[in-house]
Design a protein around this motif. Structure first.
Motif, PDB file in Angstrom:
ATOM      1  N   GLN A   1      -6.446  -4.701  -5.326  1.00 59.97           N
ATOM      2  CA  GLN A   1      -7.441  -3.931  -4.595  1.00 59.97           C
ATOM      3  C   GLN A   1      -6.989  -2.482  -4.387  1.00 59.97           C
ATOM      4  O   GLN A   1      -7.803  -1.560  -4.444  1.00 59.97           O
ATOM      5  CB  GLN A   1      -7.711  -4.592  -3.245  1.00 59.97           C
ATOM      6  CG  GLN A   1      -8.430  -5.929  -3.333  1.00 59.97           C
ATOM      7  CD  GLN A   1      -8.472  -6.657  -2.000  1.00 59.97           C
ATOM      8  OE1 GLN A   1      -7.573  -6.490  -1.166  1.00 59.97           O
ATOM      9  NE2 GLN A   1      -9.501  -7.472  -1.790  1.00 59.97           N
ATOM     10  N   ALA A   2      -5.670  -2.318  -4.176  1.00 54.06           N
ATOM     11  CA  ALA A   2      -5.149  -0.976  -3.919  1.00 54.06           C
ATOM     12  C   ALA A   2      -5.174  -0.099  -5.169  1.00 54.06           C
ATOM     13  O   ALA A   2      -5.426   1.112  -5.082  1.00 54.06           O
ATOM     14  CB  ALA A   2      -3.720  -1.067  -3.382  1.00 54.06           C
TER      15      ALA A   2
ATOM     16  N   THR B   1     -11.551 -13.676 -12.174  1.00 59.33           N
ATOM     17  CA  THR B   1     -12.628 -13.026 -11.426  1.00 59.33           C
ATOM     18  C   THR B   1     -12.522 -11.505 -11.498  1.00 59.33           C
ATOM     19  O   THR B   1     -13.527 -10.807 -11.694  1.00 59.33           O
ATOM     20  CB  THR B   1     -12.622 -13.491  -9.962  1.00 59.33           C
ATOM     21  OG1 THR B   1     -12.786 -14.909  -9.920  1.00 59.33           O
ATOM     22  CG2 THR B   1     -13.747 -12.837  -9.181  1.00 59.33           C
ATOM     23  N   ALA B   2     -11.310 -10.981 -11.340  1.00 64.06           N
ATOM     24  CA  ALA B   2     -11.131  -9.529 -11.430  1.00 64.06           C
ATOM     25  C   ALA B   2     -11.523  -9.016 -12.808  1.00 64.06           C
ATOM     26  O   ALA B   2     -12.138  -7.954 -12.936  1.00 64.06           O
ATOM     27  CB  ALA B   2      -9.682  -9.165 -11.128  1.00 64.06           C
TER      28      ALA B   2
ATOM     29  N   SER C   1       0.831  -1.212   0.000  1.00 59.47           N
ATOM     30  CA  SER C   1       0.000   0.000   0.000  1.00 59.47           C
ATOM     31  C   SER C   1       0.860   1.254   0.000  1.00 59.47           C
ATOM     32  O   SER C   1       0.591   2.212  -0.742  1.00 59.47           O
ATOM     33  CB  SER C   1      -0.929  -0.002   1.215  1.00 59.47           C
ATOM     34  OG  SER C   1      -1.839  -1.082   1.167  1.00 59.47           O
ATOM     35  N   ALA C   2       1.900   1.244   0.816  1.00 59.04           N
ATOM     36  CA  ALA C   2       2.781   2.410   0.907  1.00 59.04           C
ATOM     37  C   ALA C   2       3.505   2.647  -0.411  1.00 59.04           C
ATOM     38  O   ALA C   2       3.665   3.803  -0.847  1.00 59.04           O
ATOM     39  CB  ALA C   2       3.790   2.220   2.039  1.00 59.04           C
ATOM     40  N   ALA C   3       3.934   1.565  -1.071  1.00 59.45           N
ATOM     41  CA  ALA C   3       4.648   1.698  -2.342  1.00 59.45           C
ATOM     42  C   ALA C   3       3.726   2.261  -3.427  1.00 59.45           C
ATOM     43  O   ALA C   3       4.145   3.082  -4.259  1.00 59.45           O
ATOM     44  CB  ALA C   3       5.213   0.353  -2.766  1.00 59.45           C
ATOM     45  N   ILE C   4       2.479   1.824  -3.431  1.00 59.31           N
ATOM     46  CA  ILE C   4       1.520   2.343  -4.414  1.00 59.31           C
ATOM     47  C   ILE C   4       1.207   3.810  -4.127  1.00 59.31           C
ATOM     48  O   ILE C   4       1.104   4.628  -5.058  1.00 59.31           O
ATOM     49  CB  ILE C   4       0.249   1.481  -4.422  1.00 59.31           C
ATOM     50  CG1 ILE C   4       0.576   0.095  -5.007  1.00 59.31           C
ATOM     51  CG2 ILE C   4      -0.871   2.151  -5.212  1.00 59.31           C
ATOM     52  CD1 ILE C   4      -0.542  -0.912  -4.919  1.00 59.31           C
ATOM     53  N   GLU C   5       1.103   4.170  -2.858  1.00 56.42           N
ATOM     54  CA  GLU C   5       0.875   5.568  -2.503  1.00 56.42           C
ATOM     55  C   GLU C   5       2.048   6.432  -2.954  1.00 56.42           C
ATOM     56  O   GLU C   5       1.857   7.546  -3.466  1.00 56.42           O
ATOM     57  CB  GLU C   5       0.689   5.690  -0.986  1.00 56.42           C
ATOM     58  CG  GLU C   5      -0.630   5.127  -0.478  1.00 56.42           C
ATOM     59  CD  GLU C   5      -0.719   5.128   1.041  1.00 56.42           C
ATOM     60  OE1 GLU C   5       0.232   5.634   1.683  1.00 56.42           O
ATOM     61  OE2 GLU C   5      -1.729   4.640   1.571  1.00 56.42           O
TER      62      GLU C   5
END
Length: 259
Positions: free
Chosen positions: A129-130, A175-176, A77-81
């Motif tokens: 999801q992120a 599925t995605a 999450s932090a890397a994507i942010e």
């Protein structure tokens, strides 16, 4: 691949590539950069990430090294942010890095399999999801999950744990694609054979086994990380493949039989 205007097919796009410090991930990062995408080069080893970034910049590309241990969802999450802060968004996600549990079933421990699933389908799902709300807000995007033909080998002995991890990721991919298609987010899987550092080691240390393996490939060679795998991924995430989603694309020289 270039547009009629002479630009790369991914000009203005931002790609987040895991495990991009070497092997397939690095090859994909190079190929996407050559098509004009800005690359978030992620992985656990800073020196390898810096090397990849330096080589992308040397060919006129744009890239930043971002440390990320995919076994830790908070770091994903932090890397994507950070990627959004640096480049303004994410248009392409390539889930490449994972732990591959090889060996006979009786030798696979619960601890090893838990780590493999954490760094494989669980990490990939979290990254998907992120980036979903980011891609949706930008009008769409592309996700590519690196899987394997291990589950469709002629003999899966020694590959059961590895195959189960990759098949879980294939299921999430499908599925995605089904759930996120209305948001113009395409999700595909790629099953590559490529001369990664691990395969290079195997080729050098077990040359007879490696020679037999190559003989089982109709094209009689193992793929190049950039030219054979990366360039194909660059096409998959381009508008040239805009009607392709939910698929598993085998980049294995014709070796596996996919039904």
């Amino acid at each position: 691949m270039t547009t009629p205007e002479g630009k790369g097919t991914l000009e203005g796009k931002v790609a987040f590539v895991t495990g991009a410090g070497q092997g397939v991930g690095q090859g994909v990062a190079f190929a996407l950069a050559r098509e004009g995408a800005s690359i978030a080069v992620t992985g656990r080893t800073e020196a390898k990430l810096v090397d990849t970034v330096d080589r992308i910049r040397a060919i006129g590309g744009t890239a930043e090294p971002i440390l990320c241990d995919i076994a830790d969802t908070a770091r994903i999450s932090a890397a994507i942010e950070t990627t959004v802060e640096v480049f303004g968004g994410v248009d392409i996600l390539v889930n490449n890095a994972s732990l591959n549990p090889l060996g006979p079933l009786l030798g696979l421990t619960s601890e090893l399999m838990a780590k493999a699933y954490a760094s494989g389908p669980i990490a990939a799902l979290h990254a998907m999801q992120a980036v979903y709300p980011i891609m949706k807000e930008r009008g769409g995007g592309n996700i590519v999950n690196m899987v394997s033909s291990a589950a469709v080998r002629w003999d899966t002995s020694g590959y059961g744990g590895y195959a189960s991890v990759k098949e879980a990721l294939r299921s999430l991919t499908r599925t995605a694609a089904s759930e996120w298609g209305p948001d113009n987010i395409r999700v595909n899987a790629v099953a590559p054979h490529a001369l990664s550092p691990g395969l290079q080691w195997w080729t050098e240390n077990r040359p007879e086994e490696a020679a037999e393996f190559v003989k089982s490939i109709p094209l009689r060679r193992i793929g190049d990380c950039e030219d054979d795998i990366g360039r194909a991924v660059a096409w998959i995430v381009s508008d040239g493949a805009r009607y392709l989603t939910g698929a598993t694309v085998p980049l294995d020289g014709g070796q596996a039989r996919w039904s």
